[in-house]
Each structure stands twice: as C-alpha cells, then as structure tokens.
Design a protein around this motif. Sequence first.
Motif, PDB file in Angstrom:
ATOM      1  N   ASP A  88       0.868  -1.185   0.000  1.00 33.69           N
ATOM      2  CA  ASP A  88       0.000   0.000   0.000  1.00 33.69           C
ATOM      3  C   ASP A  88       0.902   1.232   0.000  1.00 33.69           C
ATOM      4  OD1 ASP A  88      -2.255  -1.668   0.228  1.00 33.69           O
ATOM      5  OD2 ASP A  88      -2.050  -1.715   2.411  1.00 33.69           O
TER       6      ASP A  88
ATOM      7  N   THR B 274      -2.664   7.171   0.475  1.00 33.64           N
ATOM      8  CA  THR B 274      -2.178   5.812   0.248  1.00 33.64           C
ATOM      9  C   THR B 274      -2.912   5.177  -0.925  1.00 33.64           C
ATOM     10  OG1 THR B 274      -1.679   5.575   2.594  1.00 33.64           O
ATOM     11  CG2 THR B 274      -1.827   3.551   1.289  1.00 33.64           C
TER      12      THR B 274
ATOM     13  N   TYR C 192      -3.978   2.006  -1.934  1.00 34.61           N
ATOM     14  CA  TYR C 192      -4.148   0.667  -1.377  1.00 34.61           C
ATOM     15  C   TYR C 192      -4.114  -0.380  -2.495  1.00 34.61           C
ATOM     16  CZ  TYR C 192      -5.399   3.038   2.930  1.00 34.61           C
ATOM     17  OH  TYR C 192      -5.375   3.819   4.051  1.00 34.61           O
ATOM     18  N   ASN C 193      -3.346  -1.440  -2.227  1.00 34.48           N
ATOM     19  CA  ASN C 193      -3.139  -2.528  -3.190  1.00 34.48           C
ATOM     20  C   ASN C 193      -2.459  -2.028  -4.465  1.00 34.48           C
ATOM     21  OD1 ASN C 193      -4.344  -4.544  -1.549  1.00 34.48           O
ATOM     22  ND2 ASN C 193      -6.371  -3.894  -2.225  1.00 34.48           N
TER      23      ASN C 193
END
Length: 296
Positions: free
Chosen positions: A86, A102, A104-105
């Motif tokens: 992340d 961020t 994410y993934n």
Amino acid sequence: MNSTPTNSRRENVFVGSLPDDFLRIDGVEYSPTDANQIANDEQTALALQHQYFSGMQPVPNNIRGRLDITVTEAKLTKNYGVTRMDPYLRLRVGHHVYETKTCYNGARNPKWNKVFHCFLPNGVDSFHAEIYDECAFSTDERIAWCIYTIPERVFTGETIEDIVLLNGKQGEEKEGSLGIVTSFTPLPATSAMYSTQPVALMNPAAAVVMPQNAGVVCGSPIYVHSTPQANHVPMTNGEQHQQQQSQIVQVSDDDVKQLHEMFPSVDVDVIRTLLESNRGNKERSINALLQVTSEA
C-alpha cells in the motif's frame, strides 16, 4: 380564488432595525451568560469577516516563487512482503513536507496523480521524494527514494514531464521509476497569500484558533496570522521575518520522542515541524497527528 391585497401584505413587512428579542422564543428567560455568548459570537463573526477580506500576509523575502509538482505514478521493481503493498509518497521541499494519500493494493504500480503547490525558497533547486509502504501493525517501510534536481528550463516558464529513477534495496537507480511533472510561477514582490486557517480574536484577553490542527503542513503550507488591530501599522517584509524568528518556539527532543512513540509511522521531522507550528502545544499536535494518520 381569494388573493391578499398588496397593501395588506406590505403592512406585515418589518422595516428598520431588528429588535433585541428577534428570533428568540417567547417565554424563555435568557441569562446574562447567554447574552455574553451572543455578544462573543457577534465579535467572532465580525473578526472572521474582517479577516476574509483583509487578512493577507506578504510572502517572506526568501521565497523565489511557486513550484507546482504533479506526482503521477511509480513503477517499482519489486513488491516487498507477502501481500500487495500500500504505497504512499512523501515529498520534501525546503522545510515543508507533503504526502499523497495511500494507494491501497497499489503494489508495484501505485497511481496518485497528486498535485502539490509549493513555495520554493531561494537557494533550493531540488526536492526529495520517498515512497513508503503503509503497514498496519509495524512502522511504515521506506521502499524507494530519490533527489530530483529541478531543470533550469522550468524557471524559464516551461512545464517539464520527467521519469526519475529510484534508489532502494535493489541498488542505486534500480528500484524503479517515478513520474513527475513540474512547473514554476515567479511571484512579484507585492504578492500576498491568504491564510486558510484564521485566528479569530474574540476579545483582547483570549484568542480562539479554528480548527485545532491549524498549522499542519500537509498538502500545502499554512500561515496563521491574527486579526489586524484598528491602529495596525503595516510592517516591512524584513520586520515580519524578524518577528517570525523571535516567535519560534524551541521544541525539546523529549517532546518529539514522546509523540513519535505514540505515532511511530510519522516521520520525526514532521512531528518537530508540527510542534513548532503549534508553539509546543502537545494537545493540538496530537489532534493534528490523529487527523493526518486517519486520512493516510
């Protein structure tokens, strides 16, 4: 269909100054405390209105101009860890620190498309970029970093789109690449900037800062100023700079260490800058850090 005569409607219109009991509920007794609160609210509203129209602060002498930085995406060499990373990016221009949200993934190809509007001090011709992996149960891990030297063509008015190689565990310039777009706008000597977090003076003995996290350097630098007084005499840029230097609060290493233990994911320099901007007030700094970490 019956219609009310125009003259009857005009008789119901109130013209002139509003009475003291306007919009108050009939039969309700108002204490002196309530009256004082109403008076304070009126003073606060007038102060905010005055600041909105006249609350400008000249740009310090050491500012060269405004640097616009767009961070598009990163293409990393490796995904560290068992799960997908992340990543978020931290940018430092002079003494100011900025962060993206961020992704994410995002793993090896995080996309931010974040634009930062920064004031570039004199003598600063580069900025630092660091990519971190946000960790839920441990300190965020730094994945890659670079120092980007601003091209001279940017200062002549060009917008430069560049791909920068990143350093990391794989080696120098072997951790992947980062997409950066930069442009520069020089500021005239008479430029002024608005404070987005005003200080409302309700009375000479008390000041209320709204909100409590005013002064957090996140997204864009924030300059906090007080309401101009009636006999206010404008100061020169040099006098303002000396006044700002005299108002700087020295923050102890123990205070920085204490907050860093509470927020290990936040960089020490960010915590120190936050404490200085809040004049050493730990409670405001903690509230600001809680908001920053919750939005990350």
